[in-house]
Write an enzyme that holds these catalytic residues in place. Structure first.
Site, PDB file in Angstrom:
ATOM      1  N   ASP A 186       0.843  -1.196   0.000  1.00 20.98           N
ATOM      2  CA  ASP A 186       0.000   0.000   0.000  1.00 20.98           C
ATOM      3  C   ASP A 186       0.881   1.251   0.000  1.00 20.98           C
ATOM      4  OD1 ASP A 186      -3.234   0.441   0.918  1.00 20.98           O
ATOM      5  OD2 ASP A 186      -1.887   2.167   1.062  1.00 20.98           O
ATOM      6  N   ILE A 187       0.460   2.248  -0.754  1.00 18.70           N
ATOM      7  CA  ILE A 187       1.238   3.492  -0.872  1.00 18.70           C
ATOM      8  C   ILE A 187       1.190   4.310   0.424  1.00 18.70           C
ATOM      9  CG2 ILE A 187      -0.595   5.010  -1.745  1.00 18.70           C
ATOM     10  CD1 ILE A 187       1.392   5.969  -3.888  1.00 18.70           C
ATOM     11  N   HIS A 245     -10.231  -5.477  -3.208  1.00 23.29           N
ATOM     12  CA  HIS A 245      -8.898  -5.760  -2.662  1.00 23.29           C
ATOM     13  C   HIS A 245      -9.028  -6.114  -1.197  1.00 23.29           C
ATOM     14  CE1 HIS A 245      -9.803  -1.475  -2.549  1.00 23.29           C
ATOM     15  NE2 HIS A 245      -9.122  -1.397  -1.413  1.00 23.29           N
TER      16      HIS A 245
END
Ligand code: 5GP
Length: 114
Positions: free
Chosen positions: A31-32, A100
């Site tokens: 995850d960013i 997701h």
């Protein structure tokens, strides 16, 4: 439905992202904006917007995502202590409309979610 979610653009290399797992049905990226030391997203190749849009025929695929989550948790040495989250719908916090599974771990996690 769009056929080019931001996640698929990462998978294809169109935009940068760290892919940590891929098989014939799904892929996983870091995850960013991680909410824990380990925060990985497990994403089906099939672009289903959200769980409530899935169908009976998606049963195996959805189950597969959980089994892959387990594999990734092992890869990150989470020692069977981690959280899996699926946000469904904007009011539930979903911001990317391609199913997701969030895999969160590497710290103590509280409940209600924190
Ligand atoms: P949601 O809010 O839909 O449950 O989760 C979407 C997740 O995707 C968020 O945790 C967000 O940080 C992550 N995300 C959004 N854009 C990007 C991106 O461009 N790259 C990566 N690696 N993660 C992203």
């Amino acid at each position: 439905m769009s056929q080019n979610s931001i996640f698929l653009k990462i998978k294809s290399g169109e935009i940068p992202g760290k892919i940590v797992f891929e098989d014939d049905q799904c892929f996983a990226i870091e995850d960013i904006n991680p909410q824990a030391p380990v925060h990985v997203l497990i994403i089906p190749n099939k672009e289903i917007a959200k769980v409530s849009d899935s169908e009976e025929s998606d049963k195996k695929l959805l189950g597969h995502l959980l089994l892959v989550s387990k594999k990734i948790a092992d890869k990150y040495n989470l020692n069977d202590n981690y959280r899996l989250v699926i946000n469904n719908g904007a009011d539930a916090g979903q911001s990317v409309f391609h199913i997701h599974v969030h895999l969160l771990g590497g710290r103590g996690l509280t409940w209600p979610p924190g």
